[in-house]
Design a protein around this motif. Structure first.
Motif, PDB file in Angstrom:
ATOM      1  N   ILE A  92       0.845  -1.196   0.000  1.00  0.00           N
ATOM      2  CA  ILE A  92       0.000   0.000   0.000  1.00  0.00           C
ATOM      3  C   ILE A  92       0.880   1.246   0.000  1.00  0.00           C
ATOM      4  CG2 ILE A  92      -1.906   1.221   1.125  1.00  0.00           C
ATOM      5  CD1 ILE A  92      -2.654  -1.647   0.468  1.00  0.00           C
ATOM      6  N   PRO A  93       0.961   1.980  -1.105  1.00  0.00           N
ATOM      7  CA  PRO A  93       1.612   3.301  -1.049  1.00  0.00           C
ATOM      8  C   PRO A  93       0.705   4.250  -0.254  1.00  0.00           C
ATOM      9  CG  PRO A  93       1.446   2.479  -3.305  1.00  0.00           C
ATOM     10  CD  PRO A  93       0.549   1.634  -2.474  1.00  0.00           C
ATOM     11  N   HIS A  94       1.287   5.086   0.565  1.00  0.00           N
ATOM     12  CA  HIS A  94       0.493   5.953   1.442  1.00  0.00           C
ATOM     13  C   HIS A  94      -0.556   6.755   0.673  1.00  0.00           C
ATOM     14  CE1 HIS A  94       2.360   9.744   0.194  1.00  0.00           C
ATOM     15  NE2 HIS A  94       3.510   9.103   0.180  1.00  0.00           N
ATOM     16  N   CYS A  95      -1.601   7.130   1.378  1.00  0.00           N
ATOM     17  CA  CYS A  95      -2.700   7.899   0.767  1.00  0.00           C
ATOM     18  C   CYS A  95      -2.287   9.360   0.578  1.00  0.00           C
ATOM     19  CB  CYS A  95      -3.936   7.767   1.648  1.00  0.00           C
ATOM     20  SG  CYS A  95      -4.527   6.044   1.753  1.00  0.00           S
ATOM     21  N   GLN A  96      -3.229  10.172   0.065  1.00  0.00           N
ATOM     22  CA  GLN A  96      -2.894  11.554  -0.296  1.00  0.00           C
ATOM     23  C   GLN A  96      -2.276  12.302   0.881  1.00  0.00           C
ATOM     24  OE1 GLN A  96      -5.597  15.104  -0.700  1.00  0.00           O
ATOM     25  NE2 GLN A  96      -5.353  14.662  -2.881  1.00  0.00           N
ATOM     26  N   SER A  97      -1.116  12.884   0.637  1.00  0.00           N
ATOM     27  CA  SER A  97      -0.379  13.649   1.632  1.00  0.00           C
ATOM     28  C   SER A  97      -0.480  15.137   1.312  1.00  0.00           C
ATOM     29  CB  SER A  97       1.087  13.192   1.617  1.00  0.00           C
ATOM     30  OG  SER A  97       1.919  14.123   2.273  1.00  0.00           O
ATOM     31  N   GLU A  98      -0.205  15.953   2.300  1.00  0.00           N
ATOM     32  CA  GLU A  98      -0.225  17.404   2.067  1.00  0.00           C
ATOM     33  C   GLU A  98       0.741  17.807   0.950  1.00  0.00           C
ATOM     34  OE1 GLU A  98      -2.064  19.784   3.190  1.00  0.00           O
ATOM     35  OE2 GLU A  98      -3.214  18.705   4.715  1.00  0.00           O
ATOM     36  N   SER A 108       3.164   7.726   5.568  1.00  0.00           N
ATOM     37  CA  SER A 108       2.977   6.271   5.519  1.00  0.00           C
ATOM     38  C   SER A 108       2.496   5.749   6.871  1.00  0.00           C
ATOM     39  CB  SER A 108       4.290   5.587   5.122  1.00  0.00           C
ATOM     40  OG  SER A 108       4.146   4.192   5.086  1.00  0.00           O
ATOM     41  N   LEU A 109       3.085   6.262   7.940  1.00  0.00           N
ATOM     42  CA  LEU A 109       2.718   5.835   9.285  1.00  0.00           C
ATOM     43  C   LEU A 109       1.247   6.124   9.573  1.00  0.00           C
ATOM     44  CD1 LEU A 109       3.691   4.678  11.997  1.00  0.00           C
ATOM     45  CD2 LEU A 109       4.342   7.010  12.654  1.00  0.00           C
ATOM     46  N   VAL A 158       2.432  -4.268   3.823  1.00  0.00           N
ATOM     47  CA  VAL A 158       3.410  -3.199   3.981  1.00  0.00           C
ATOM     48  C   VAL A 158       2.862  -1.870   3.459  1.00  0.00           C
ATOM     49  CG1 VAL A 158       4.558  -3.770   1.790  1.00  0.00           C
ATOM     50  CG2 VAL A 158       5.804  -2.519   3.557  1.00  0.00           C
ATOM     51  N   PHE A 159       3.041  -0.835   4.258  1.00  0.00           N
ATOM     52  CA  PHE A 159       2.658   0.527   3.897  1.00  0.00           C
ATOM     53  C   PHE A 159       3.938   1.287   3.586  1.00  0.00           C
ATOM     54  CE2 PHE A 159      -0.664  -1.214   6.486  1.00  0.00           C
ATOM     55  CZ  PHE A 159      -1.840  -0.750   5.911  1.00  0.00           C
ATOM     56  N   THR A 160       3.993   1.866   2.397  1.00  0.00           N
ATOM     57  CA  THR A 160       5.234   2.484   1.954  1.00  0.00           C
ATOM     58  C   THR A 160       4.941   3.695   1.078  1.00  0.00           C
ATOM     59  OG1 THR A 160       7.383   2.010   0.913  1.00  0.00           O
ATOM     60  CG2 THR A 160       5.464   0.847   0.022  1.00  0.00           C
ATOM     61  N   HIS A 161       5.705   3.866   0.017  1.00  0.00           N
ATOM     62  CA  HIS A 161       5.641   5.064  -0.830  1.00  0.00           C
ATOM     63  C   HIS A 161       5.634   4.661  -2.300  1.00  0.00           C
ATOM     64  CE1 HIS A 161       6.735   7.489   2.760  1.00  0.00           C
ATOM     65  NE2 HIS A 161       7.352   6.363   3.077  1.00  0.00           N
TER      66      HIS A 161
END
Length: 206
Positions: free
Chosen positions: A7-13, A62-63, A148-151
């Motif tokens: 899982i690449p992290h969701c929308q970030s600022e 990601s965290l 795994v959560f990553t980028h």
């Protein structure tokens, strides 16, 4: 390892303010937080999700994605610095436009694996090496199912490792994994085949 979900992290600022990512601690946007809930709800339908060991990059975006999703899944979460995004060196904390204007052109005969486009940054080979090393360690420890959560950039390395692609294959190979997407890989026991079951699935985000 029997299976892996990436899982690449969701929308970030930083996705919406024109800033570069890399080793920065931009938080999720409000949309990103809702997307992370959608990820958790979608994964909760997986028949074997309780058998997965959950890991995340230590970078905030990601965290946060992992914490929101694994709370829904009721899974323990472990943090791995090795699962970070590519280090963009001197572009850290700068805008995407600054990054584009200061990219270093490749040298003659320099491979894509060893090319560093920013001073102080990582090469593709270096990202691959740290992620492969940690995955090898988890595999040796007996982790059979890994969530795994990553980028986005780093996600290719996880897919390549599971498919047993050698480092040289990453000279050209790249897998498209949008923010908040689900990529699933399985090991078909008895056939010896490692299967990319689904890549960059975003249907749960709609």
């Amino acid at each position: 390892m029997k299976s892996m979900i990436v899982i690449p992290h969701c929308q970030s600022e930083h996705h919406i303010n024109g800033m570069a990512g890399g080793w920065t601690n931009w938080p999720l946007s409000e949309l990103g937080k809702r997307q992370a809930e959608n990820v958790g709800n979608a994964l909760n339908k997986h028949p074997n999700i309780k058998e997965f060991s959950a890991y995340t990059s230590d970078l905030l975006r990601s965290l946060q994605t992992a914490e929101i999703s694994t709370k829904i899944l009721e899974l323990d979460l472990k943090v791995a610095e090795e699962f970070r995004e590519i280090n963009i060196g001197e572009a850290t904390g700068k805008s995407v436009e600054w990054l584009r204007q200061n990219t270093i052109p490749p040298k003659d005969n320099e491979t894509r694996l060893d090319y560093k486009d920013l001073t102080g940054g990582e090469s593709r080979r270096e990202v691959q090496a740290r992620i492969y090393k940690k995955l090898d360690s988890l595999d040796a420890e007996g982790v059979e199912n890994l969530l795994v959560f990553t980028h986005g950039y780093a996600a290719t390395m996880f897919i390549a490792w599971f498919l047993r692609l050698p480092p040289e294959a990453l000279e050209y190979a790249h897998f498209s994994t949008p923010s908040g997407s689900i990529t699933e890989l399985i090991n078909e026991e008895g056939f010896g085949l490692r299967v990319l079951k689904r890549l960059g699935d975003t249907r749960h985000l709609v």
